[in-house]
Design a protein around this motif. Structure first.
Motif, PDB file in Angstrom:
ATOM      1  N   LEU A  34       0.834  -1.211   0.000  1.00  0.00           N
ATOM      2  CA  LEU A  34       0.000   0.000   0.000  1.00  0.00           C
ATOM      3  C   LEU A  34       0.865   1.255   0.000  1.00  0.00           C
ATOM      4  N   ALA A  35       1.953   1.220   0.776  1.00  0.00           N
ATOM      5  CA  ALA A  35       2.845   2.388   0.832  1.00  0.00           C
ATOM      6  C   ALA A  35       3.429   2.657  -0.559  1.00  0.00           C
ATOM      7  N   ALA A  36       3.848   1.601  -1.262  1.00  0.00           N
ATOM      8  CA  ALA A  36       4.415   1.776  -2.606  1.00  0.00           C
ATOM      9  C   ALA A  36       3.345   2.289  -3.576  1.00  0.00           C
ATOM     10  N   ALA A  37       2.139   1.733  -3.474  1.00  0.00           N
ATOM     11  CA  ALA A  37       1.057   2.157  -4.383  1.00  0.00           C
ATOM     12  C   ALA A  37       0.660   3.613  -4.121  1.00  0.00           C
ATOM     13  N   ALA A  38       0.614   3.994  -2.853  1.00  0.00           N
ATOM     14  CA  ALA A  38       0.240   5.373  -2.501  1.00  0.00           C
ATOM     15  C   ALA A  38       1.329   6.341  -2.988  1.00  0.00           C
ATOM     16  N   ARG A  39       2.580   5.956  -2.801  1.00  0.00           N
ATOM     17  CA  ARG A  39       3.704   6.770  -3.305  1.00  0.00           C
ATOM     18  C   ARG A  39       3.607   6.915  -4.824  1.00  0.00           C
ATOM     19  N   ASP A  40       3.337   5.792  -5.523  1.00  0.00           N
ATOM     20  CA  ASP A  40       3.255   5.822  -6.983  1.00  0.00           C
ATOM     21  C   ASP A  40       2.070   6.662  -7.468  1.00  0.00           C
ATOM     22  N   ALA A  41       1.068   6.817  -6.600  1.00  0.00           N
ATOM     23  CA  ALA A  41      -0.069   7.677  -6.959  1.00  0.00           C
ATOM     24  C   ALA A  41       0.271   9.153  -6.736  1.00  0.00           C
ATOM     25  N   GLY A  42       1.491   9.407  -6.250  1.00  0.00           N
ATOM     26  CA  GLY A  42       1.923  10.797  -6.042  1.00  0.00           C
ATOM     27  C   GLY A  42       1.631  11.313  -4.647  1.00  0.00           C
ATOM     28  N   TRP A  43       1.172  10.420  -3.743  1.00  0.00           N
ATOM     29  CA  TRP A  43       0.847  10.853  -2.389  1.00  0.00           C
ATOM     30  C   TRP A  43       2.114  10.935  -1.541  1.00  0.00           C
ATOM     31  N   THR A  44       2.071  11.763  -0.510  1.00  0.00           N
ATOM     32  CA  THR A  44       3.125  11.793   0.509  1.00  0.00           C
ATOM     33  C   THR A  44       2.769  10.734   1.541  1.00  0.00           C
ATOM     34  N   VAL A  45       3.723   9.831   1.828  1.00  0.00           N
ATOM     35  CA  VAL A  45       3.379   8.660   2.646  1.00  0.00           C
ATOM     36  C   VAL A  45       4.195   8.605   3.936  1.00  0.00           C
ATOM     37  N   ALA A  58      11.360   2.863  -0.870  1.00  0.00           N
ATOM     38  CA  ALA A  58      11.914   4.168  -1.249  1.00  0.00           C
ATOM     39  C   ALA A  58      10.792   5.199  -1.302  1.00  0.00           C
ATOM     40  N   GLY A  59      11.151   6.425  -0.974  1.00  0.00           N
ATOM     41  CA  GLY A  59      10.217   7.530  -1.189  1.00  0.00           C
ATOM     42  C   GLY A  59       9.078   7.615  -0.194  1.00  0.00           C
ATOM     43  N   VAL A  60       9.199   6.922   0.937  1.00  0.00           N
ATOM     44  CA  VAL A  60       8.192   7.091   1.994  1.00  0.00           C
ATOM     45  C   VAL A  60       8.934   7.333   3.307  1.00  0.00           C
ATOM     46  N   MET A  61       8.265   7.976   4.253  1.00  0.00           N
ATOM     47  CA  MET A  61       8.868   8.175   5.580  1.00  0.00           C
ATOM     48  C   MET A  61       8.512   6.972   6.440  1.00  0.00           C
TER      49      MET A  61
END
Ligand code: CTP
Length: 215
Positions: A34-45, A58-61
């Motif tokens: 879910l974290a990867a999918a949310a990041r790929d949707a352009g969301w801040t995670v 990568a790309g999530v806190m």
């Protein structure tokens, strides 16, 4: 629209001495997908994770925690500004009433450990939600999956419940694949999968995005 998403993942551990705990078999894979999918949707995670053996996405806190109490504190601190909460963690429902400071020694007899309930993190967050936030709970069920999950919509005060079966060898725990039934208000129902957890996560994030856009 900029979207900030808080995700919880993995199990929690509740220790009764420094080396022993009660927990559950959650691998964290659904939450990390879910974290990867949310990041790929352009969301801040923001990802609050119990102990798992998965690489840091990568790309999530990432905020690692161990116990339900720690997860509660961390999620509480991040909840205010979030637009979406995906409460995917398998929180231990009970914890030992006492945590011994040193390792318990065997004495050839049995051991009784008194357990007390842990706070319901999702219900506590939902009680202080603000208008516009979308809250998604997960329901891990072993029987009557849909009926039991639907009860959690009101009990937890959430917009959607993603129900999955954790019964038997085909259950969601630890698996690479998953099948969810997404349940919402006014009889909303959407089956997702069976498919890889990555694909299931993409579908779920897309549904939440639709709900968010309608607000
Ligand atoms: N949950 C939580 N805090 C807890 C227990 C559960 O925030 N102490 C969250 C889970 O992360 C999930 C939802 O509540 O999003 C439902 O969890 P589940 O284990 O299915 O249900 P429970 O509330 O634990 O109820 P029961 O065990 O009776 O089915």
């Amino acid at each position: 629209m900029a979207v900030r998403c808080l995700i919880t993942a993995g199990p929690t551990r509740e220790y009764f001495d420094p080396v022993r705990f009660i927990s559950n078999p959650s691998s964290g894979r659904m939450g990390y997908a879910l974290a990867a999918a949310a990041r790929d949707a352009g969301w801040t995670v923001d990802l609050v994770s119990g102990p798992v053996s998965l690489p840091e996405p990568a790309g999530v806190m990432l905020y690692p925690v161990v116990t339900a109490e720690e997860m509660m504190r961390q999620a509480d601190a991040l909840f205010g500004p979030c637009d979406v909460l995906l409460m995917c963690a398998a929180v231990s429902d009970w914890r030992p009433a006492l945590r011994q400071p040193s390792k318990l020694k065997k004495d050839g007899r049995g051991l009784t450990v008194e357990l007390e309930p842990v706070p319901d993190i999702l219900a506590a967050l939902a009680a202080r939600r603000r208008a516009g936030q979308v809250l998604v709970g997960f329901a891990a069920e072993t029987e009557d999956v849909e009926a039991n999950a639907r009860l959690k919509l009101d009990r937890k005060g959430v917009d959607l419940v993603a129900a999955n079966s954790v019964a038997g060898p085909d259950g969601a725990f630890g698996s690479d694949t998953n099948a969810l039934i997404l349940l919402g208000r006014d009889g909303y129902r959407l089956g997702i999968g069976p498919a890889s957890k990555a694909e299931v996560a993409r579908c779920l994030v897309a549904e939440v995005a639709t709900l968010l856009a309608a607000r």
